[in-house]
Design a protein around this motif. Structure first.
Motif, mmCIF file in Angstrom:
data_model
loop_
_atom_site.group_PDB
_atom_site.id
_atom_site.type_symbol
_atom_site.label_atom_id
_atom_site.label_comp_id
_atom_site.label_asym_id
_atom_site.label_seq_id
_atom_site.Cartn_x
_atom_site.Cartn_y
_atom_site.Cartn_z
ATOM 1 N N VAL A 78 0.646 -1.193 0.071
ATOM 2 C CA VAL A 78 -0.078 -0.055 -0.016
ATOM 3 C C VAL A 78 0.795 1.449 0.078
ATOM 4 C CG1 VAL A 78 -1.704 0.809 1.027
ATOM 5 C CG2 VAL A 78 -1.917 -1.210 1.451
ATOM 6 N N LEU A 79 0.891 2.185 -1.632
ATOM 7 C CA LEU A 79 1.046 3.336 -0.695
ATOM 8 C C LEU A 79 0.375 4.549 -0.547
ATOM 9 C CD1 LEU A 79 2.905 2.986 -4.990
ATOM 10 C CD2 LEU A 79 4.002 2.452 -2.335
ATOM 11 N N ALA A 80 0.839 5.374 -0.044
ATOM 12 C CA ALA A 80 -0.341 6.397 0.597
ATOM 13 C C ALA A 80 0.325 7.635 0.038
ATOM 14 C CB ALA A 80 0.102 6.348 2.526
ATOM 15 N N ALA A 100 3.121 -4.793 3.243
ATOM 16 C CA ALA A 100 3.935 -3.285 2.823
ATOM 17 C C ALA A 100 3.796 -2.289 2.985
ATOM 18 C CB ALA A 100 5.733 -3.395 1.735
ATOM 19 N N VAL A 101 3.715 -1.054 3.743
ATOM 20 C CA VAL A 101 3.274 -0.330 3.331
ATOM 21 C C VAL A 101 4.426 1.280 3.972
ATOM 22 C CG1 VAL A 101 1.678 1.647 5.229
ATOM 23 C CG2 VAL A 101 1.727 -0.425 4.799
ATOM 24 N N VAL A 102 4.104 2.125 2.429
ATOM 25 C CA VAL A 102 4.448 3.261 1.971
ATOM 26 C C VAL A 102 3.421 4.917 2.911
ATOM 27 C CG1 VAL A 102 6.347 4.629 0.708
ATOM 28 C CG2 VAL A 102 6.224 1.751 0.512
ATOM 29 N N GLY A 103 4.467 5.620 3.490
ATOM 30 C CA GLY A 103 3.995 6.657 3.180
ATOM 31 C C GLY A 103 4.266 7.750 2.051
ATOM 32 N N PRO A 130 5.013 -0.826 13.484
ATOM 33 C CA PRO A 130 7.135 -0.620 12.801
ATOM 34 C C PRO A 130 6.831 0.447 11.952
ATOM 35 C CG PRO A 130 5.435 -2.167 10.528
ATOM 36 C CD PRO A 130 4.869 -1.809 11.692
ATOM 37 N N PRO A 131 8.212 1.001 12.071
ATOM 38 C CA PRO A 131 8.465 2.708 11.273
ATOM 39 C C PRO A 131 8.154 2.034 10.094
ATOM 40 C CG PRO A 131 10.007 1.567 13.365
ATOM 41 C CD PRO A 131 9.779 0.367 13.164
ATOM 42 N N LEU A 132 7.858 3.813 9.814
ATOM 43 C CA LEU A 132 7.300 3.872 8.483
ATOM 44 C C LEU A 132 8.232 4.277 7.539
ATOM 45 C CD1 LEU A 132 4.512 3.707 6.192
ATOM 46 C CD2 LEU A 132 4.177 7.037 7.432
ATOM 47 N N THR A 133 8.231 3.167 6.354
ATOM 48 C CA THR A 133 9.034 3.850 5.203
ATOM 49 C C THR A 133 8.094 5.116 3.835
ATOM 50 O OG1 THR A 133 9.805 1.449 4.532
ATOM 51 C CG2 THR A 133 9.840 2.861 2.431
ATOM 52 N N THR A 134 8.470 5.726 3.918
ATOM 53 C CA THR A 134 8.417 7.077 3.988
ATOM 54 C C THR A 134 9.701 8.275 2.783
ATOM 55 O OG1 THR A 134 7.139 8.993 4.379
ATOM 56 C CG2 THR A 134 8.886 8.801 5.647
#
Lengths: 352, 352
Positions: free
Chosen positions: B256-258, B283-286, B298-302
DNA sequence: TTGAAAGCGCTAACAC
DNA sequence: GTGTTAGCGCTTTCAA
């Protein structure tokens, strides 16, 4: 980008063979103008793309229609909301906003106050840095009312619109005590500002009232980064170290009250790293109710600050002062209640 | 609050038996003044508490020494940082800031542009709402340069200083693909603004390049609350519903890419409620690298946005335009790279 | 109803 | 060096 000449009243007057004065009156919607003339003037103004010159008008009316807004740090989310609210209310009332940022530096603040004086703004709303109020006093003396936002200044007789931090701090402290806390930590930035002082006072006051049920308490001051560098946002990293120290001293019935939600988050991590669980082993309370707080794990109990209310009220307060009807009236302090939002990072007694 | 008469050049002149002009020159630090006179003037100015009247000066110099800053929403943390950076750079260059807030409403924007025109600000920095650029064009035509911030406007020939969202979106998409994602979701606010469009474009572009390794992809538009009400901060609540829908469609290898970190956080909760783990199952990306992101669990990849650089550059850009040396030069688009900050909410292939 | 004159506080052009 | 004159664009007397 055509540096084309901008139409003035004189242009309209000339092209219509009228006097500048008549044109001015027609456009100002004054009565002493014949309907025909008014119509002609308005039409010509449109045709020429006339735009009134605010500065010229202000110079003669001695009315800038502008408010100065002095903020320490726009990246503080509370102040950001304040800016929005103030801008909106000001606009509704017909005022533009001159924004100045001090970055919590007195030197900047002095410069900024001087600037506002030069511009001749009609009134000033300011989050003061602290230490030194003579530049604000100077504004007041020259006839520019000053309303303080959020932070009070001992040595200045000015209105203040802010938060009742003393009460909110008491409320938060009582809350964790009621949930069984016996060892308490308060984490605050080490800025010498009234909100921090008030929260510390509320903390101490409440602890004194409940002396029997308290084993120990500590006020920890997080060194601020703001004095050195520019306007940085709050950061959980600021409180992480303190959080680690606290994590080592955890006993059953510990509560941590943080000066803002970011500090609370730094503590979250420190606690997690030691395998301590919230709220079972430690209760945590934040301050500010930032949008992320409700979504933390666990959701953070925090204090919601009435930014919109404060902004709106402050503008109204300032406008009353500007109206001149309140001259010589004692400074007014309007403190709004902040609401404790209880979430899962603290637990009521009943849950235990 | 004493509405005391404010000293003017004439007061100084009278009390020293000099001409207004000489006093003006003395205070302006011009050469054609004897040292003695200058000293006397300066002293008298101090004694009288003289403060120059900026408006009067501006009226004759045709130089407001003021920049207009038009922001959609100061509570957007990215814009808050932008405000700080711009204010600072402007101040360094000797310019004050007139702040206007549009709340993403075109009607407000029109009013604001008109206001700026009336004030005769020297230049304008604006995050445009979108739709309708004639009011900006009007400013340009009257000789006031406009520099766009963050968002581009198709139908306006103006400089733009912003982020290379196309590249950052590609980078983020490639990152999750490399980590094995086969089903991708992009969550964006449904504002029709260039940053969103660019990120969507980057997303699609990258997926096309990796068509073989992609099973499905979806662009979800979160209904914005900003059009209705005033300037609200972003809120994880906005993306929570979408997050729940996505959570139901999770298969191994979902990413998910936010559009921003707050949206990512809303998704965090939705996933947690379904017992889905990040990054193992999703997987999540901010986007934005807000201070809380590194402290999430968890700490966010952004994606880190270079707000300071943009603010500083934009002011410089505007000042160049104002200098008049660049007239007729084509509009310049300066897009800065945004850095992908990889944290634990995504995993590199190697980790699998 | 309209216009002429004066002036807000300042700077710029030119003379002395 | 310093003063005089003029004027920025507008509003405000005060006459006509």
């Amino acid at each position: 980008m055509t540096p084309r000449h901008r139409a003035t009243l004189r242009d309209i007057a000339a092209s219509l063979d009228l006097s500048v004065n008549t044109v001015s009156r027609a456009l100002a919607g004054k009565d002493a103008v014949s309907p025909v003339t008014r119509e002609r003037v308005e039409q010509e103004a449109r045709r020429l793309g006339y735009v009134p010159n605010t500065m010229a008008r202000s110079l003669v009316t001695r009315n800038a229609m502008t408010l100065g807004l002095v903020i320490t740090n726009p990246s503080n989310p509370f102040y950001a909301r304040l800016i929005s609210a103030i801008e909106e209310r000001g606009r509704v009332r017909g005022y533009s906003l001159m924004l100045m940022v001090t970055e919590d530096s007195v030197a900047n603040e002095r410069r900024v106050a001087e600037e506002l004086l030069r511009w001749g703004v009609d009134g000033v709303l300011a989050v003061p840095v602290q230490h030194g109020a003579d530049h604000w006093a100077r504004l007041q003396e020259s006839g520019t009312p000053v309303v303080l936002l959020n932070r009070d200044l001992d040595d200045l007789a000015a209105d203040l619109v802010g938060v009742d931090y003393f009460a909110s701090s008491r409320r938060a402290t009582e809350h964790v005590l009621a949930a069984g806390a016996r060892r308490l930590f308060l984490i605050e930035e080490d800025l010498e500002i009234s909100p921090v002082a008030e929260r510390v006072r509320g903390f101490h006051h409440t602890l004194r009232e409940h002396a029997d049920s308290v084993d120990s308490y500590t006020v920890a001051r997080v060194p601020t980064r703001r004095r050195e560098s520019s306007s940085l946002p709050w950061d959980p990293a600021d409180s992480y170290e303190i959080g680690r120290e606290i994590a080592e001293r955890i006993v059953p019935g510990t509560a941590v009250l943080a000066g803002n939600d970011y500090f609370a988050l730094g503590v979250y991590r420190a606690l997690a790293e030691r395998g301590l669980s919230i709220p079972e082993e430690v209760a945590v309370v934040g301050n500010g109710d930032h949008p992320f707080s409700a979504y933390l794990n666990p959701p953070l109990t925090t204090v919601r600050l009435p930014a919109e209310q404060i902004g709106t009220t402050a503008v109204d307060r300032l406008l009353s002062r500007m109206s001149g009807q309140e001259t010589d009236k004692e400074p007014v302090h309007e403190l709004f209640a902040a609401e404790l939002i209880v979430r899962s990072s603290t637990r009521a007694r009943e849950d235990l």
